[in-house]
Design a protein around this motif. Sequence first.
Motif, PDB file in Angstrom:
ATOM      1  N   CYS A   1      61.925  35.273 -58.443  1.00 19.75           N
ATOM      2  CA  CYS A   1      62.710  34.132 -57.958  1.00 19.75           C
ATOM      3  C   CYS A   1      64.015  34.603 -57.316  1.00 19.75           C
ATOM      4  CB  CYS A   1      63.008  33.174 -59.107  1.00 19.75           C
ATOM      5  SG  CYS A   1      61.551  32.302 -59.737  1.00 19.75           S
ATOM      6  N   CYS A   2      64.611  35.618 -57.900  1.00 20.33           N
ATOM      7  CA  CYS A   2      65.854  36.156 -57.340  1.00 20.33           C
ATOM      8  C   CYS A   2      65.588  36.868 -56.015  1.00 20.33           C
ATOM      9  CB  CYS A   2      66.508  37.114 -58.334  1.00 20.33           C
ATOM     10  SG  CYS A   2      67.152  36.298 -59.815  1.00 20.33           S
ATOM     11  N   SER A   3      64.476  37.590 -55.946  1.00 23.82           N
ATOM     12  CA  SER A   3      64.121  38.297 -54.711  1.00 23.82           C
ATOM     13  C   SER A   3      63.798  37.308 -53.596  1.00 23.82           C
ATOM     14  CB  SER A   3      62.916  39.213 -54.952  1.00 23.82           C
ATOM     15  OG  SER A   3      63.231  40.223 -55.885  1.00 23.82           O
ATOM     16  N   ALA A   4      63.068  36.246 -53.948  1.00 22.80           N
ATOM     17  CA  ALA A   4      62.689  35.242 -52.950  1.00 22.80           C
ATOM     18  C   ALA A   4      63.907  34.537 -52.376  1.00 22.80           C
ATOM     19  CB  ALA A   4      61.743  34.221 -53.570  1.00 22.80           C
ATOM     20  N   SER A   5      64.953  34.429 -53.177  1.00 23.90           N
ATOM     21  CA  SER A   5      66.179  33.764 -52.730  1.00 23.90           C
ATOM     22  C   SER A   5      67.212  34.760 -52.213  1.00 23.90           C
ATOM     23  CB  SER A   5      66.785  32.959 -53.888  1.00 23.90           C
ATOM     24  OG  SER A   5      65.872  32.014 -54.389  1.00 23.90           O
ATOM     25  N   GLU A   6      66.794  36.035 -52.144  1.00 17.58           N
ATOM     26  CA  GLU A   6      67.679  37.112 -51.681  1.00 17.58           C
ATOM     27  C   GLU A   6      68.982  37.138 -52.479  1.00 17.58           C
ATOM     28  OE1 GLU A   6      68.175  36.693 -47.475  1.00 17.58           O
ATOM     29  OE2 GLU A   6      66.094  37.237 -47.034  1.00 17.58           O
ATOM     30  N   ASP A   7      68.833  36.990 -53.779  1.00 19.36           N
ATOM     31  CA  ASP A   7      69.988  37.014 -54.685  1.00 19.36           C
ATOM     32  C   ASP A   7      69.608  37.863 -55.897  1.00 19.36           C
ATOM     33  OD1 ASP A   7      72.416  36.541 -55.807  1.00 19.36           O
ATOM     34  OD2 ASP A   7      72.282  34.358 -55.747  1.00 19.36           O
ATOM     35  N   GLU A   8      69.182  39.096 -55.639  1.00 19.07           N
ATOM     36  CA  GLU A   8      68.605  39.953 -56.669  1.00 19.07           C
ATOM     37  C   GLU A   8      69.597  40.363 -57.749  1.00 19.07           C
ATOM     38  OE1 GLU A   8      66.559  43.217 -54.927  1.00 19.07           O
ATOM     39  OE2 GLU A   8      65.350  41.971 -53.592  1.00 19.07           O
ATOM     40  N   SER A   9      70.873  40.258 -57.481  1.00 19.95           N
ATOM     41  CA  SER A   9      71.869  40.659 -58.475  1.00 19.95           C
ATOM     42  C   SER A   9      71.797  39.801 -59.732  1.00 19.95           C
ATOM     43  CB  SER A   9      73.281  40.581 -57.878  1.00 19.95           C
ATOM     44  OG  SER A   9      73.581  39.243 -57.492  1.00 19.95           O
ATOM     45  N   LEU A  10      71.337  38.555 -59.592  1.00 20.69           N
ATOM     46  CA  LEU A  10      71.245  37.657 -60.747  1.00 20.69           C
ATOM     47  C   LEU A  10      70.233  38.151 -61.773  1.00 20.69           C
ATOM     48  CD1 LEU A  10      71.365  34.078 -59.152  1.00 20.69           C
ATOM     49  CD2 LEU A  10      73.123  35.185 -60.537  1.00 20.69           C
ATOM     50  N   ALA A  11      69.207  38.869 -61.310  1.00 24.65           N
ATOM     51  CA  ALA A  11      68.153  39.334 -62.214  1.00 24.65           C
ATOM     52  C   ALA A  11      68.605  40.501 -63.080  1.00 24.65           C
ATOM     53  CB  ALA A  11      66.923  39.737 -61.405  1.00 24.65           C
ATOM     54  N   GLU A  12      69.754  41.078 -62.772  1.00 25.13           N
ATOM     55  CA  GLU A  12      70.229  42.241 -63.522  1.00 25.13           C
ATOM     56  C   GLU A  12      70.636  41.881 -64.948  1.00 25.13           C
ATOM     57  OE1 GLU A  12      73.323  43.957 -61.202  1.00 25.13           O
ATOM     58  OE2 GLU A  12      72.002  44.505 -59.524  1.00 25.13           O
ATOM     59  N   ASP A  13      71.036  40.638 -65.156  1.00 26.52           N
ATOM     60  CA  ASP A  13      71.415  40.184 -66.501  1.00 26.52           C
ATOM     61  C   ASP A  13      70.529  38.999 -66.867  1.00 26.52           C
ATOM     62  OD1 ASP A  13      72.569  39.326 -68.858  1.00 26.52           O
ATOM     63  OD2 ASP A  13      74.629  39.625 -68.168  1.00 26.52           O
ATOM     64  N   PHE A  14      69.397  39.310 -67.477  1.00 25.22           N
ATOM     65  CA  PHE A  14      68.396  38.287 -67.795  1.00 25.22           C
ATOM     66  C   PHE A  14      68.945  37.236 -68.756  1.00 25.22           C
ATOM     67  CE2 PHE A  14      64.701  36.983 -70.498  1.00 25.22           C
ATOM     68  CZ  PHE A  14      64.036  36.243 -69.536  1.00 25.22           C
ATOM     69  N   GLU A  15      69.690  37.671 -69.776  1.00 22.17           N
ATOM     70  CA  GLU A  15      70.230  36.732 -70.760  1.00 22.17           C
ATOM     71  C   GLU A  15      71.205  35.757 -70.108  1.00 22.17           C
ATOM     72  OE1 GLU A  15      69.152  36.419 -73.764  1.00 22.17           O
ATOM     73  OE2 GLU A  15      67.796  38.138 -73.591  1.00 22.17           O
ATOM     74  N   ALA A  16      72.050  36.257 -69.224  1.00 21.75           N
ATOM     75  CA  ALA A  16      73.003  35.393 -68.526  1.00 21.75           C
ATOM     76  C   ALA A  16      72.275  34.415 -67.605  1.00 21.75           C
ATOM     77  CB  ALA A  16      73.984  36.245 -67.723  1.00 21.75           C
ATOM     78  N   PHE A  17      71.185  34.889 -67.010  1.00 16.92           N
ATOM     79  CA  PHE A  17      70.375  34.042 -66.133  1.00 16.92           C
ATOM     80  C   PHE A  17      69.826  32.850 -66.919  1.00 16.92           C
ATOM     81  CE2 PHE A  17      66.526  32.710 -63.982  1.00 16.92           C
ATOM     82  CZ  PHE A  17      66.839  32.799 -62.629  1.00 16.92           C
ATOM     83  N   LEU A  18      69.253  33.133 -68.107  1.00 19.12           N
ATOM     84  CA  LEU A  18      68.709  32.062 -68.943  1.00 19.12           C
ATOM     85  C   LEU A  18      69.807  31.128 -69.438  1.00 19.12           C
ATOM     86  CD1 LEU A  18      65.982  33.703 -71.220  1.00 19.12           C
ATOM     87  CD2 LEU A  18      65.681  32.406 -69.114  1.00 19.12           C
ATOM     88  N   GLU A  19      70.948  31.692 -69.763  1.00 25.96           N
ATOM     89  CA  GLU A  19      72.056  30.876 -70.259  1.00 25.96           C
ATOM     90  C   GLU A  19      72.501  29.858 -69.209  1.00 25.96           C
ATOM     91  OE1 GLU A  19      76.580  31.401 -72.121  1.00 25.96           O
ATOM     92  OE2 GLU A  19      75.373  33.161 -71.591  1.00 25.96           O
ATOM     93  N   THR A  20      72.525  30.280 -67.956  1.00 29.18           N
ATOM     94  CA  THR A  20      72.900  29.373 -66.869  1.00 29.18           C
ATOM     95  C   THR A  20      71.904  28.225 -66.751  1.00 29.18           C
ATOM     96  OG1 THR A  20      73.974  31.145 -65.616  1.00 29.18           O
ATOM     97  CG2 THR A  20      73.293  29.193 -64.384  1.00 29.18           C
ATOM     98  N   VAL A  21      70.618  28.554 -66.825  1.00 35.05           N
ATOM     99  CA  VAL A  21      69.585  27.515 -66.740  1.00 35.05           C
ATOM    100  C   VAL A  21      69.704  26.558 -67.925  1.00 35.05           C
ATOM    101  CG1 VAL A  21      67.107  27.050 -66.691  1.00 35.05           C
ATOM    102  CG2 VAL A  21      68.022  29.039 -65.482  1.00 35.05           C
TER     103      VAL A  21
END
Length: 261
Positions: free
Chosen positions: A30-50
């Motif tokens: 999902c991060c690659s498709a949106s060209e925002d791959e930096s978000l995938a570097e911190d999986f826990e933070a990604f889930l916390e945002t959702v």
Amino acid sequence: MRDPHRLFLKSLMSKQFLSETETKTLCQKCCSASEDESLAEDFEAFLETVNKNLKLFFMEIRRGVSEEDGAVHFGLVNTAEDEASKLATDFSPSDIAFFKKAMDLIVASPDGLASSMEILNATHDLEKTIKIKMSITHAENLVERLIKDKWMSELSGSYTLGPKAMLELRPYLKRVYEDEIVDCMICRDIAVRGQCCTQCDGKIHNHCAARFFNGRAQKTCPNQQCGAIWTHRVPHLSTSSSQANGESNTVAGRHHKKRRK
């Protein structure tokens, strides 16, 4: 919440439950498709945002561990306080009553399993106790649906609670079955299936037992106030068990809650 978060949530909503590897892979895609791959570097933070955005809708992405093998999975769950509301949108009141009877049978069983005959016979109990008539055919179809939706799981012809039930109904299970359900002495999560001490009624998930007793010459109850010889066969230590619980062989800080008699 940014585009990768929205895309991730949309994909997870269609699948409901994914393994840890599948969930992290989905996050990366999902991060690659949106060209925002930096978000995938911190999986826990990604889930916390959702999850922060899901809170208003009484929804949450939760991490769970399989009672069978310790494999980690993630699921989108309903966090509403009313347990019936978790099923009400998909099941009729009689279906919910049947599932509750099935849970009674599963939790009351020493090994956390109920046979297909026991589950189907719950239809007779429904008719006797709350005057609900349900055909065996409807019950069979309902069980298949509960398995498909991960409220229940089938193990060699018997049934236990599925990953969705363990994630969403944890408060309900601990409140309604406080005399039957105890916490695993190792990971401190509720244990419906597992190995029980013959002396103190303490319980350990199979995958927790594999991790805790791995490499120990003398196998005794993890409860220091008990220390009885552990008579069960220790399961094989799987990779998923190690990853789910870490490599430490220490017991969780609190003592287990002994079953009420």
